[in-house]
Design a protein around this motif. Structure first.
Motif, PDB file in Angstrom:
ATOM      1  N   UNK A 103       1.006  -1.129   0.346  1.00 31.96           N
ATOM      2  CA  UNK A 103       0.019   0.248  -0.086  1.00 31.96           C
ATOM      3  C   UNK A 103       0.919   1.182   0.174  1.00 31.96           C
ATOM      4  N   UNK A 104       0.783   2.277  -0.964  1.00 35.30           N
ATOM      5  CA  UNK A 104       1.853   3.294  -1.367  1.00 35.30           C
ATOM      6  C   UNK A 104       0.454   4.687  -1.037  1.00 35.30           C
ATOM      7  N   UNK A 105       1.073   4.964   0.022  1.00 37.10           N
ATOM      8  CA  UNK A 105       0.368   6.488   0.005  1.00 37.10           C
ATOM      9  C   UNK A 105       1.145   7.525  -0.792  1.00 37.10           C
ATOM     10  N   UNK A 106       0.510   8.783  -1.014  1.00 32.11           N
ATOM     11  CA  UNK A 106       1.136   9.573  -2.136  1.00 32.11           C
ATOM     12  C   UNK A 106       1.038  10.916  -1.331  1.00 32.11           C
ATOM     13  N   UNK A 123      10.519  13.162  -5.344  1.00 28.36           N
ATOM     14  CA  UNK A 123       9.063  12.782  -6.573  1.00 28.36           C
ATOM     15  C   UNK A 123       8.428  11.511  -6.669  1.00 28.36           C
ATOM     16  N   UNK A 124       8.225  11.840  -7.316  1.00 30.91           N
ATOM     17  CA  UNK A 124       6.555  11.118  -7.514  1.00 30.91           C
ATOM     18  C   UNK A 124       7.485   9.472  -8.491  1.00 30.91           C
ATOM     19  N   UNK A 125       7.860  10.133  -9.669  1.00 33.99           N
ATOM     20  CA  UNK A 125       7.913   8.897 -11.158  1.00 33.99           C
ATOM     21  C   UNK A 125       9.525   8.437 -10.430  1.00 33.99           C
ATOM     22  N   UNK A 126      10.250   8.921  -9.983  1.00 25.16           N
ATOM     23  CA  UNK A 126      12.104   8.608  -9.761  1.00 25.16           C
ATOM     24  C   UNK A 126      11.205   7.408  -8.108  1.00 25.16           C
ATOM     25  N   UNK A 127      10.801   7.675  -7.741  1.00 24.37           N
ATOM     26  CA  UNK A 127      10.705   6.624  -6.143  1.00 24.37           C
ATOM     27  C   UNK A 127       9.615   5.949  -6.553  1.00 24.37           C
ATOM     28  N   UNK A 128       8.734   5.848  -7.407  1.00 23.00           N
ATOM     29  CA  UNK A 128       8.231   4.360  -8.423  1.00 23.00           C
ATOM     30  C   UNK A 128       9.039   3.734  -8.850  1.00 23.00           C
ATOM     31  N   UNK A 129       9.499   4.134  -9.611  1.00 24.99           N
ATOM     32  CA  UNK A 129      10.959   3.708 -10.530  1.00 24.99           C
ATOM     33  C   UNK A 129      11.148   2.719  -9.681  1.00 24.99           C
ATOM     34  N   UNK A 130      12.223   2.847  -8.600  1.00 21.93           N
ATOM     35  CA  UNK A 130      12.985   2.297  -7.619  1.00 21.93           C
ATOM     36  C   UNK A 130      12.413   1.069  -6.925  1.00 21.93           C
ATOM     37  N   UNK A 131      11.060   1.492  -7.166  1.00 25.89           N
ATOM     38  CA  UNK A 131      10.276   0.485  -6.288  1.00 25.89           C
ATOM     39  C   UNK A 131       9.908  -0.879  -6.851  1.00 25.89           C
ATOM     40  N   UNK A 132       9.462  -0.599  -8.320  1.00 25.76           N
ATOM     41  CA  UNK A 132       9.070  -0.772  -9.245  1.00 25.76           C
ATOM     42  C   UNK A 132      10.652  -2.806  -9.458  1.00 25.76           C
ATOM     43  N   UNK A 133      12.032  -1.687  -9.834  1.00 29.87           N
ATOM     44  CA  UNK A 133      12.993  -1.929 -10.426  1.00 29.87           C
ATOM     45  C   UNK A 133      13.672  -2.361  -9.643  1.00 29.87           C
ATOM     46  N   UNK A 154       1.676  -3.916   3.487  1.00 32.96           N
ATOM     47  CA  UNK A 154       3.101  -3.767   3.901  1.00 32.96           C
ATOM     48  C   UNK A 154       2.436  -1.795   3.284  1.00 32.96           C
ATOM     49  N   UNK A 155       2.799  -0.976   4.670  1.00 33.13           N
ATOM     50  CA  UNK A 155       2.294   0.217   4.472  1.00 33.13           C
ATOM     51  C   UNK A 155       3.559   1.451   4.086  1.00 33.13           C
ATOM     52  N   UNK A 156       3.687   2.433   3.050  1.00 32.02           N
ATOM     53  CA  UNK A 156       4.370   3.593   2.894  1.00 32.02           C
ATOM     54  C   UNK A 156       4.098   4.603   2.098  1.00 32.02           C
ATOM     55  N   UNK A 157       4.714   5.543   2.266  1.00 32.63           N
ATOM     56  CA  UNK A 157       5.065   6.767   0.725  1.00 32.63           C
ATOM     57  C   UNK A 157       5.803   6.488  -0.259  1.00 32.63           C
ATOM     58  N   UNK A 158       5.380   7.437  -0.655  1.00 35.29           N
ATOM     59  CA  UNK A 158       6.587   7.532  -2.458  1.00 35.29           C
ATOM     60  C   UNK A 158       7.601   8.665  -1.817  1.00 35.29           C
ATOM     61  N   UNK A 181      -1.962   1.448  -5.040  1.00 34.20           N
ATOM     62  CA  UNK A 181      -1.258   2.719  -5.046  1.00 34.20           C
ATOM     63  C   UNK A 181      -2.379   4.178  -4.971  1.00 34.20           C
ATOM     64  N   UNK A 182      -2.253   4.622  -3.925  1.00 37.66           N
ATOM     65  CA  UNK A 182      -3.237   5.459  -3.204  1.00 37.66           C
ATOM     66  C   UNK A 182      -2.382   6.986  -4.323  1.00 37.66           C
ATOM     67  N   UNK A 183      -4.014   7.893  -4.791  1.00 36.74           N
ATOM     68  CA  UNK A 183      -3.385   9.301  -4.720  1.00 36.74           C
ATOM     69  C   UNK A 183      -3.605  10.593  -3.132  1.00 36.74           C
ATOM     70  N   UNK A 184      -4.813  10.164  -2.302  1.00 37.72           N
ATOM     71  CA  UNK A 184      -4.212  10.633  -1.347  1.00 37.72           C
ATOM     72  C   UNK A 184      -2.993  10.462  -0.183  1.00 37.72           C
ATOM     73  N   UNK A 185      -2.406  11.581   0.377  1.00 36.58           N
ATOM     74  CA  UNK A 185      -2.687  12.834   0.616  1.00 36.58           C
ATOM     75  C   UNK A 185      -2.320  13.726  -1.065  1.00 36.58           C
ATOM     76  N   UNK A 186      -2.019  13.766  -2.072  1.00 33.86           N
ATOM     77  CA  UNK A 186      -1.534  13.998  -2.555  1.00 33.86           C
ATOM     78  C   UNK A 186      -2.311  15.196  -2.896  1.00 33.86           C
ATOM     79  N   UNK A 187      -2.076  16.843  -3.493  1.00 31.35           N
ATOM     80  CA  UNK A 187      -3.178  18.090  -4.256  1.00 31.35           C
ATOM     81  C   UNK A 187      -3.120  17.817  -5.053  1.00 31.35           C
TER      82      UNK A 187
END
Length: 502
Positions: free
Chosen positions: A59-62, A101-111, A320-324, A252-258
């Motif tokens: 579970x990923x918060x944003x 920031x978002x995209x590279x963090x998720x790229x690290x998580x996936x790869x 597992x719960x964390x944030x990006x 991959x939740x969107x909250x609490x992103x603005x």
């Protein structure tokens, strides 16, 4: 029919699970019977579930900060479900996102590759979408688990591929059998979107949106369906539908992103269905909305844990719960009211720990220690090796990933391998680099590749307030040497130093 190629085949039973069943039977005839039963969900029961590889729910918060949860020191916002999850599980105190920031963090998580090696190293924006897309040679956590017999799903925000120029990164090309959510991260700014994607098909929603740009971004003028409510329902359905086989859910939740566009137009980027327990507070609406997003997120997690218990899956599911990345300031809310970084310095887009150190809670009844806190230093890239070990699979070559299984199972610290270095970079406003050495020494370089290292001793200075490079020149030099060689070349992500040097 989908108009994009998708690799969504996943066997119901992994080789590891099949061999386990063969080992347990007495004759070939019984073995064949057991195998056929295992293929059919109608014959699954709790004893079969308990003997297979564990389910994994990530579970990923944003943009949730290190200090945004009660179990991490939050005093204003209520998060009872996540606080309970921490009491029933394992809480990490020094866990890091892949990027600030978002995209590279998720790229690290996936790869499973650190920020200087992973495919996507920044938020490319609409001008160069292919630079923000995974490609066919990238091996993801989902692909490893899918090839090990897991049913895989991504629900929520992706950000690593899109229709058009970035189709190489579509989720079903990278190990996800099912996808429902946002492909484009700017589209995901709007919590009440006009449409979402199911696999590669566009799903229209009843929200009426004022568009900003051409990628789905904007803000709702008629808000009917809140995307994260839909994602929570979808996540619960996926778990129930796949209880008879190993599954991997990346929620991959969107909250609490603005909603950045709504902030610019209407001065409030925290649009939620209601303000919940904060409706009567004497706060501005952006503050009420920010707090309501986090409490709503907490409620979703509570629903998931309750479902796992009700379905008899809790003892065989690692959650597992964390944030990006660190917390944002983009909803026009008051950071001082919530102190979302806790004792850390900086927020999203900072390479100080406030931008990259995030909550991490692991829950797996009967396996993960209960009510324990660990100071083991880890980061997003470690999830690939961790998932591979849990699935009985091989970690792909050329990863910067160390399995966290010893720590998750409460084994002695001596059994848990450690990283000498963790690495980050940032491409906005001039290239910057940072590294954490031996879990203690944080070095940051800005301006030019020859610039002096700013050094912080996190054991004595968790807020990174005092530069101690002059007192520890050998450590600063060691980190500087590492930063010189930490990253591989990428045509899409060339360093552009603010000092003008490359």
């Amino acid at each position: 029919m989908s108009r994009f190629a998708a690799d969504d085949a996943s066997p119901l039973l992994s080789q590891r699970s099949f061999m386990f069943l063969l080992h347990k039977v007495a004759t070939p005839i019984v073995a064949i019977t057991v195998y056929c039963c295992a293929l059919c969900p109608l014959f699954a029961d709790e004893s079969a579930i308990s003997k297979r590889a564990p389910n994994i729910v990530l579970i990923l918060a944003d943009d949730l900060g290190f200090g945004d949860l009660g179990c991490y020191g939050q005093k204003v916002i209520s998060t009872p479900n996540l606080d309970r999850m921490a009491k029933e599980g394992l809480r990490f105190t020094q866990f890091y996102a892949g990027a600030t920031v978002c995209a590279p963090s998720r790229s690290v998580l996936m790869t499973g590759k650190h920020h200087g090696h992973t495919r996507v190293r920044g938020n490319a924006g609409a001008t160069n979408p292919s630079a923000q897309a995974l490609r066919s040679e990238d091996v993801t956590v989902a692909k490893v688990l899918q090839q090990s017999g897991y049913r895989t799903a991504l629900i929520g925000k992706w950000g690593l591929g899109d229709v058009g120029a970035a189709e190489s990164g579509l989720p079903r090309k990278h190990g996800f059998a099912e996808f429902f959510g946002y492909l484009n991260q700017r589209h995901a700014h709007n919590h009440f979107p006009a449409f979402l994607w199911r696999n590669e098909e566009r799903v229209e929603l009843p929200n009426v949106v004022t568009p900003v740009g051409g990628d789905g971004a904007g803000y709702a003028t008629k808000a009917v369906q809140f995307a994260d409510d839909l994602f929570a329902d979808e996540a619960i359905k996926f778990v129930i539908a796949n209880k008879s086989q190993p599954f991997f859910l990346y929620w991959s939740m969107v909250i609490p992103h603005a909603n950045n566009e709504r902030t610019r137009e209407l001065k409030n980027g925290a649009q939620v269905p209601d303000f919940g327990p904060y409706a009567d507070r004497d706060w501005p609406d952006p503050d009420k909305g920010q707090a309501a997003m986090i409490s709503r997120l907490d409620g979703y997690v509570g629903r998931m844990l309750a479902t796992l218990r009700e379905q008899g899956l809790a003892e065989n599911t690692l959650v597992v719960f964390t944030s990006d990345n660190g917390p944002h300031n983009e909803s026009n809310h008051n950071l001082a009211r919530f102190n979302p970084s806790g004792p850390l310095s900086g927020i999203k887009r900072s390479l100080t720990d406030g931008g990259i150190r995030v909550p991490l809670i692991a829950w797996w009844p009967g396996h993960v220690p209960t009510g324990v806190e660990t100071n083991h230093v880890a980061y997003f890239g470690d999830w690939l090796a961790t998932a591979a070990e849990l699935a009985g699979a091989k970690t792909p070559d050329h990863c910067d990933s160390i399995s966290l299984v010893p720590t998750l199972l409460g084994q002695p610290a001596a059994r848990q391998p450690k990283h000498d270095f963790l690495y980050w970079e940032f491409h906005e406003g001039g290239f910057k680099q940072a590294a954490l050495y031996q879990g203690r020494w944080k070095g940051i370089r800005t301006g030019s590749p020859d610039a002096a290292i700013a050094l912080y001793d996190q054991q004595a200075d968790i807020g990174e307030k005092t530069n101690v490079a002059a007192k520890h020149p050998d450590i600063a030099s060691t980190i500087g040497d590492y930063l010189d060689s930490a990253r591989s070349e990428s045509a899409d992500w060339q360093p552009k130093w603010s000092g003008g040097k490359k």
